[in-house]
Design a protein around this motif. Structure first.
Motif, PDB file in Angstrom:
ATOM      1  N   THR A 251     -14.321 -17.216  59.645  1.00  0.00           N
ATOM      2  CA  THR A 251     -13.830 -18.549  59.999  1.00  0.00           C
ATOM      3  C   THR A 251     -14.116 -18.840  61.467  1.00  0.00           C
ATOM      4  O   THR A 251     -14.534 -19.942  61.829  1.00  0.00           O
ATOM      5  CB  THR A 251     -12.318 -18.652  59.729  1.00  0.00           C
ATOM      6  N   MET A 255     -16.376 -21.848  63.112  1.00  0.00           N
ATOM      7  CA  MET A 255     -15.804 -22.788  64.081  1.00  0.00           C
ATOM      8  C   MET A 255     -16.583 -22.770  65.393  1.00  0.00           C
ATOM      9  O   MET A 255     -16.749 -23.797  66.051  1.00  0.00           O
ATOM     10  CB  MET A 255     -14.325 -22.459  64.316  1.00  0.00           C
ATOM     11  N   ASP A 258     -19.533 -24.858  65.137  1.00  0.00           N
ATOM     12  CA  ASP A 258     -19.181 -26.280  65.234  1.00  0.00           C
ATOM     13  C   ASP A 258     -18.645 -26.631  66.620  1.00  0.00           C
ATOM     14  O   ASP A 258     -18.145 -27.742  66.841  1.00  0.00           O
ATOM     15  CB  ASP A 258     -18.138 -26.628  64.179  1.00  0.00           C
ATOM     16  N   LYS A 259     -18.718 -25.630  67.532  1.00  0.00           N
ATOM     17  CA  LYS A 259     -18.333 -25.830  68.939  1.00  0.00           C
ATOM     18  C   LYS A 259     -16.857 -26.205  69.094  1.00  0.00           C
ATOM     19  O   LYS A 259     -16.492 -27.019  69.948  1.00  0.00           O
ATOM     20  CB  LYS A 259     -19.231 -26.865  69.595  1.00  0.00           C
ATOM     21  N   VAL A 260     -16.021 -25.580  68.244  1.00  0.00           N
ATOM     22  CA  VAL A 260     -14.578 -25.785  68.359  1.00  0.00           C
ATOM     23  C   VAL A 260     -14.063 -24.993  69.557  1.00  0.00           C
ATOM     24  O   VAL A 260     -14.551 -23.889  69.850  1.00  0.00           O
ATOM     25  CB  VAL A 260     -13.867 -25.343  67.072  1.00  0.00           C
ATOM     26  N   ASP A 261     -13.066 -25.533  70.256  1.00  0.00           N
ATOM     27  CA  ASP A 261     -12.488 -24.858  71.416  1.00  0.00           C
ATOM     28  C   ASP A 261     -11.947 -23.481  71.035  1.00  0.00           C
ATOM     29  O   ASP A 261     -11.316 -23.321  69.988  1.00  0.00           O
ATOM     30  CB  ASP A 261     -11.351 -25.715  71.998  1.00  0.00           C
ATOM     31  N   LEU A 264      -8.291 -23.130  70.213  1.00  0.00           N
ATOM     32  CA  LEU A 264      -7.955 -23.688  68.899  1.00  0.00           C
ATOM     33  C   LEU A 264      -8.356 -22.708  67.789  1.00  0.00           C
ATOM     34  O   LEU A 264      -7.634 -22.539  66.801  1.00  0.00           O
ATOM     35  CB  LEU A 264      -8.676 -25.029  68.712  1.00  0.00           C
ATOM     36  N   ILE A 265      -9.494 -22.048  67.973  1.00  0.00           N
ATOM     37  CA  ILE A 265      -9.928 -21.036  67.005  1.00  0.00           C
ATOM     38  C   ILE A 265      -8.905 -19.914  66.934  1.00  0.00           C
ATOM     39  O   ILE A 265      -8.541 -19.437  65.851  1.00  0.00           O
ATOM     40  CB  ILE A 265     -11.315 -20.468  67.394  1.00  0.00           C
ATOM     41  N   TYR A 268      -5.819 -20.886  64.870  1.00  0.00           N
ATOM     42  CA  TYR A 268      -5.958 -20.976  63.414  1.00  0.00           C
ATOM     43  C   TYR A 268      -6.395 -19.673  62.739  1.00  0.00           C
ATOM     44  O   TYR A 268      -6.273 -19.538  61.522  1.00  0.00           O
ATOM     45  CB  TYR A 268      -6.936 -22.104  63.051  1.00  0.00           C
TER      46      TYR A 268
END
Length: 282
Positions: A251, A255, A258-261, A264-265, A268
């Motif tokens: 996961t 993420m 998708d360049k998620v912070d 935040l990773i 989750y």
């Protein structure tokens, strides 16, 4: 003795696998096989088998009672306490050995006799069946006509058993009630009014438990079963945790793509910032 396990292999073998008490074995078999006074088996010859060592592969509390009946019928009684997914395959394998071993080299097929496998299970196995006693033969898939009566495999699932009417109890139900452990000594005494063999079984149980050597052996075998369950539970939990961890890593990878912070990773996936940075570098 409270919570006495009558499916303990040492006890079961001494109860139903000893020629001194073959009348009890015959009562059990005639009951399970629904034999009346005219068709009942009248004698049994036990074939001695060495006790299997305790292992952690599903054969832990497996017991063999292998015998010939007075008309030549072969019978194998298997007791399985620990859940085992491949009971059907295993039972068919033991049945095939029992059937094929009847013939010596060069012997004629007409000498083959019926072979019956009886599986006494302390767990639910047949998920699509509601009855506690299910019998399997070799049938035509279209007409449902039986090809031969030489094969007969029984599955007796104790958790599914409930005694409906103690006043109209059959011998098969009396024996399953005894082995299920769901009924008190007083209730078993009432059951014994219709099935005298149960009274003898209860009396033997008392004698067995008063023997210090026998009781010690019984307790050691019960400890082995508890250790098995403890080991499997820990193994399953470890596997579950490892699976969740691998899922979290995948996961995190998705993420990151998708360049998620990273924070935040971490929120989750429950992975640390350090772990996520390591995954990013990799």
């Amino acid at each position: 003795m409270e919570n006495f396990n009558r499916l303990n292999d040492l006890y079961f073998k001494k109860l139903l696998g000893d020629k001194k008490r073959k009348n009890l074995t015959l009562s059990f078999l005639n009951g399970i096989l629904n034999k009346d006074d005219e068709s009942c088996f009248t004698d049994i010859t036990f074939l001695d088998k060495d006790n299997e060592p305790l292992t952690l592969d599903g054969k832990l509390s497996k017991l063999d009672i292998r015998a010939d009946l007075n008309d030549g019928t072969q019978v194998d009684i298997e007791v399985q306490v620990c859940p085992f997914k491949l009971m059907a395959e295993r039972s068919l394998y033991y049945w095939s050995k029992m059937y094929s071993e009847q013939l010596e080299k060069g012997a004629e097929y007409k000498k083959l006799k019926k072979a019956i496998a009886i599986n006494l299970l302390a767990f639910d196995y047949l998920e699509d069946e509601q009855e506690w006693h299910n019998i399997y033969n070799l049938l035509n898939v279209k007409s449902h006509k039986k090809l031969t009566d030489h094969i007969e495999i029984h599955f007796l699932e104790l958790p599914k058993f409930t005694l409906k009417d103690m006043r109209k109890i059959r011998a098969s139900e009396a024996w399953i009630a005894y082995f299920s452990g769901k009924y008190s000594k007083e209730e078993l005494e009432e059951i014994a009014m219709t099935t005298p063999a149960i009274k003898e079984a209860v009396e033997f149980e008392d004698t067995f438990l008063q023997n210090k050597i026998e009781r010690r052996a019984y307790e050691q075998r019960e400890k082995a079963i508890r250790d098995y369950y403890s080991y499997m539970s820990a193994f399953k939990e470890e596997g579950l945790q490892q699976g969740l961890y691998q899922q979290a890593i995948q996961t995190a990878k998705n993420m990151l793509k998708d360049k998620v912070d990273i924070k935040l990773i971490s929120k989750y996936t429950n992975l640390s910032i350090e772990e996520i940075n390591k995954i990013k570098v990799e």
